[in-house]
Scaffold this active site. Structure first.
Site, PDB file in Angstrom:
ATOM      1  N   GLY A 176       5.374   1.155  -2.570  1.00 27.73           N
ATOM      2  CA  GLY A 176       6.069   2.200  -3.331  1.00 27.73           C
ATOM      3  C   GLY A 176       5.222   3.445  -3.482  1.00 27.73           C
ATOM      4  CD  GLU A 212      14.571   6.569 -18.231  1.00 30.12           C
ATOM      5  OE1 GLU A 212      15.583   6.254 -18.862  1.00 30.12           O
ATOM      6  OE2 GLU A 212      14.402   7.695 -17.721  1.00 30.12           O
ATOM      7  CE  LYS A 227       9.860  -1.133 -14.709  1.00 27.23           C
ATOM      8  NZ  LYS A 227       8.571  -1.477 -14.107  1.00 27.23           N
ATOM      9  CE1 TYR A 247      17.468  -7.676  -6.269  1.00 28.45           C
ATOM     10  CE2 TYR A 247      17.460  -5.350  -6.876  1.00 28.45           C
ATOM     11  CZ  TYR A 247      16.959  -6.394  -6.125  1.00 28.45           C
ATOM     12  OH  TYR A 247      15.942  -6.169  -5.239  1.00 28.45           O
ATOM     13  CE1 TYR A 250      12.950   0.949 -13.913  1.00 26.76           C
ATOM     14  CE2 TYR A 250      13.029   2.528 -15.720  1.00 26.76           C
ATOM     15  CZ  TYR A 250      12.338   1.909 -14.701  1.00 26.76           C
ATOM     16  OH  TYR A 250      11.018   2.253 -14.459  1.00 26.76           O
ATOM     17  CB  THR A 272       9.326   3.168 -17.861  1.00 26.86           C
ATOM     18  OG1 THR A 272      10.127   4.347 -17.856  1.00 26.86           O
ATOM     19  CG2 THR A 272      10.201   2.015 -18.308  1.00 26.86           C
ATOM     20  NE  ARG A 275      10.326   9.761  -8.548  1.00 28.52           N
ATOM     21  CZ  ARG A 275      10.443   8.769  -9.441  1.00 28.52           C
ATOM     22  NH1 ARG A 275      10.250   7.516  -9.096  1.00 28.52           N
ATOM     23  NH2 ARG A 275      10.725   9.039 -10.696  1.00 28.52           N
TER      24      ARG A 275
HETATM   25  P1  NDP Z   1       8.992   2.739  -6.189  1.00 28.13           P
HETATM   26  O1  NDP Z   1      10.443   2.497  -6.300  1.00 28.13           O
HETATM   27  O2  NDP Z   1       8.487   3.810  -5.269  1.00 28.13           O
HETATM   28  O3  NDP Z   1       8.263   1.377  -5.755  1.00 28.13           O
HETATM   29  C1  NDP Z   1       8.741   0.136  -6.185  1.00 28.13           C
HETATM   30  C2  NDP Z   1       8.010  -0.932  -5.411  1.00 28.13           C
HETATM   31  O4  NDP Z   1       8.485  -2.213  -5.849  1.00 28.13           O
HETATM   32  C3  NDP Z   1       8.240  -0.877  -3.889  1.00 28.13           C
HETATM   33  O5  NDP Z   1       7.033  -1.209  -3.246  1.00 28.13           O
HETATM   34  C4  NDP Z   1       9.276  -1.958  -3.657  1.00 28.13           C
HETATM   35  O6  NDP Z   1       9.209  -2.544  -2.374  1.00 28.13           O
HETATM   36  C5  NDP Z   1       8.786  -2.985  -4.691  1.00 28.13           C
HETATM   37  N1  NDP Z   1       9.813  -3.988  -5.006  1.00 28.13           N
HETATM   38  C6  NDP Z   1      11.090  -3.767  -5.396  1.00 28.13           C
HETATM   39  N2  NDP Z   1      11.722  -4.949  -5.585  1.00 28.13           N
HETATM   40  C7  NDP Z   1      10.817  -5.925  -5.297  1.00 28.13           C
HETATM   41  C8  NDP Z   1      10.859  -7.329  -5.284  1.00 28.13           C
HETATM   42  N3  NDP Z   1      11.973  -7.988  -5.603  1.00 28.13           N
HETATM   43  N4  NDP Z   1       9.743  -8.022  -4.948  1.00 28.13           N
HETATM   44  C9  NDP Z   1       8.605  -7.372  -4.591  1.00 28.13           C
HETATM   45  N5  NDP Z   1       8.503  -6.025  -4.566  1.00 28.13           N
HETATM   46  C10 NDP Z   1       9.602  -5.316  -4.917  1.00 28.13           C
HETATM   47  O7  NDP Z   1       8.464   2.988  -7.679  1.00 28.13           O
HETATM   48  P2  NDP Z   1       7.241   3.888  -8.188  1.00 28.13           P
HETATM   49  O8  NDP Z   1       6.079   3.680  -7.302  1.00 28.13           O
HETATM   50  O9  NDP Z   1       7.726   5.251  -8.480  1.00 28.13           O
HETATM   51  O10 NDP Z   1       6.954   3.207  -9.607  1.00 28.13           O
HETATM   52  C11 NDP Z   1       6.036   2.136  -9.747  1.00 28.13           C
HETATM   53  C12 NDP Z   1       6.373   1.381 -11.021  1.00 28.13           C
HETATM   54  O11 NDP Z   1       6.265   2.259 -12.141  1.00 28.13           O
HETATM   55  C13 NDP Z   1       7.780   0.797 -11.063  1.00 28.13           C
HETATM   56  O12 NDP Z   1       7.703  -0.422 -11.769  1.00 28.13           O
HETATM   57  C14 NDP Z   1       8.551   1.826 -11.874  1.00 28.13           C
HETATM   58  O13 NDP Z   1       9.665   1.245 -12.503  1.00 28.13           O
HETATM   59  C15 NDP Z   1       7.492   2.272 -12.856  1.00 28.13           C
HETATM   60  N6  NDP Z   1       7.644   3.613 -13.376  1.00 28.13           N
HETATM   61  C16 NDP Z   1       7.792   4.669 -12.512  1.00 28.13           C
HETATM   62  C17 NDP Z   1       7.905   5.948 -13.004  1.00 28.13           C
HETATM   63  C18 NDP Z   1       8.057   7.122 -12.094  1.00 28.13           C
HETATM   64  O14 NDP Z   1       8.417   8.195 -12.578  1.00 28.13           O
HETATM   65  N7  NDP Z   1       7.768   6.992 -10.813  1.00 28.13           N
HETATM   66  C19 NDP Z   1       7.875   6.215 -14.460  1.00 28.13           C
HETATM   67  C20 NDP Z   1       7.612   5.040 -15.250  1.00 28.13           C
HETATM   68  C21 NDP Z   1       7.524   3.801 -14.721  1.00 28.13           C
HETATM   69  P3  NDP Z   1      10.070  -1.984  -1.103  1.00 28.13           P
HETATM   70  O15 NDP Z   1       9.172  -0.972  -0.435  1.00 28.13           O
HETATM   71  O16 NDP Z   1      10.293  -3.206  -0.294  1.00 28.13           O
HETATM   72  O17 NDP Z   1      11.331  -1.387  -1.648  1.00 28.13           O
END
Ligand code: NDP
Length: 357
Positions: A21, A140, A168, A106, A164, A138, A199
């Protein structure tokens, strides 16, 4: 400021869930610079080039990717037993707020039960006395406010407004519970919005950056459709935030902390900045009730943004702005990358990406 316990950082092993991510990939780069041995959980084998696999292409040969899923407790326990990490950064999530209204169960499964699976795996591997855990909580959770002058901090009450945020919040409390009942060294980072060229494509900031890039390269003459342009958020840069995430795990005591810029900007200010970066000045058009209907390009009159209110979330969060004084006082953390730099970086990256396709 508390002292960092970073003397042996170069020998440490970190496990990052959600490594493909936005935050996971920047964090992996940061930890590599610091000499960590890095393992990550990814849903696909890195070689299979999933949607986000490009994010870790730069570091692919320096990290070990474990194929798995946060919803699979046995796989998690096996991975943890194999690598016995010193630090775990739990970032994996269904991270899209609007999407959570379409897939609430989910979202709960991945975000709430997934976190529980990880906590249980730590305990069942007997790692709770050794490991330090960061959990991606978060802003949120606060549910926002209707008053832009209210800056939210660690004492502000939670009032989640989406599946969501509710998932969380469950994860947040599970982490606190394992800290209090199992003696696990664990923290929740309560992070406000942070963006970057990595993003996800469904987020409004990336949709705007992509829309601007498509227009400037004449790949489309269709207006960009947006919703909720009056909503305002506190937007920082992911690179700044992953530095704060790492710092949280280096403190003497585990403490939940807010990371934020303290500055509020509306979606339409984001759009204005993004179009201005490529030399397009926007003129906004309003309904009689003061709501925005569209925006045209100053000079040509061509409509570049169309507002579709049917796309708004069922339960909108109006203002969400944070106060990260505690993070500054305890760790010396501050957001450093200006809003305009963030917007320009996103637009430029999308222009480059589109040119390559
Ligand atoms: P992303 O959506 O870019 O990344 C999410 C990651 O989680 C991806 O690597 C995705 O893998 C992985 N993932 C999703 N579902 C599963 C699963 N079932 N099993 C294993 N891996 C999974 O999010 P961000 O990097 O932006 O955010 C990181 C964290 O911070 C998240 O938890 C988000 O909720 C939280 N957050 C983010 C904020 C923001 O503004 N960015 C603010 C506050 C909190 P794949 O590549 O396969 O989809």
């Amino acid at each position: 400021m508390e002292g960092f316990d970073a003397t042996h950082a170069h020998t440490r092993t970190a496990f990052i869930t959600g490594i493909t991510g936005q935050d996971g990939s920047y964090l992996a780069e940061l930890l590599l610079e610091k000499g960590y041995n890095i393992h990550g959980l990814a849903r696909r084998d890195a070689s299979q080039e999933g949607v986000n696999a490009g994010n870790i292409r730069n570091v692919g040969d320096q990290i070990t990717v474990h194929k798995g899923d946060i919803t699979d407790p046995h796989g998690l326990a096996k991975t943890l037993a194999d690598i016995s990490p010193d630090e775990i950064y739990h970032l994996a999530a269904q991270s899209h707020v609007s999407q959570s209204f379409a897939t609430p169960s989910y979202t709960m499964q991945v975000n709430a039960l997934g976190t529980l699976n990880l906590l249980q795996a730590i305990v069942s591997c007997g790692l709770q006395a050794k490991v330090r855990l960061y959990n991606a909580s978060t802003s949120e959770l606060f549910g926002g406010s209707d008053d832009p002058s209210i800056l939210l901090n660690e004492q502000s009450p939670f009032a989640p407004r989406s599946p969501y945020a509710i998932s969380k919040q469950a994860a947040h409390w599970l982490v606190r519970n394992y800290r209090e009942s199992q003696g696990l060294w664990a923290v929740n980072g309560i992070l406000f919005n942070h963006e970057s060229a990595r993003r996800g494509s469904g987020f409004v900031t990336m949709r705007i950056a992509r829309g601007v890039a498509a227009r400037v390269l004449s790949r489309t003459d269709m207006p960009l459709t947006l919703a909720g342009v009056d909503m305002a958020r506190d937007w920082g840069h992911s690179r700044d935030y992953v530095r704060g995430i790492w710092m949280m795990l280096q403190q003497n005591q585990p403490r939940d902390m807010v990371l934020a810029t303290g500055k509020l900007r509306t979606v339409h200010e984001f759009a204005e900045a993004a179009f201005a970066h490529v030399g397009i000045q926007l003129r906004w058009h309003y309904n009689g009730d003061g709501t925005v209907t569209s925006a045209s390009e100053e000079g040509t009159g061509s409509i570049v943004i169309q507002i579709d209110r049917s796309l708004e979330r069922p339960r909108e969060v109006r203002y969400l702005v944070g106060d990260s004084s505690l993070a500054k006082e305890q760790m010396g953390w501050e957001s450093t990358i200006p809003f305009e730099t963030l917007v320009a970086e996103m637009v430029d990256a999308e222009i480059r990406r589109l040119k390559d396709h």
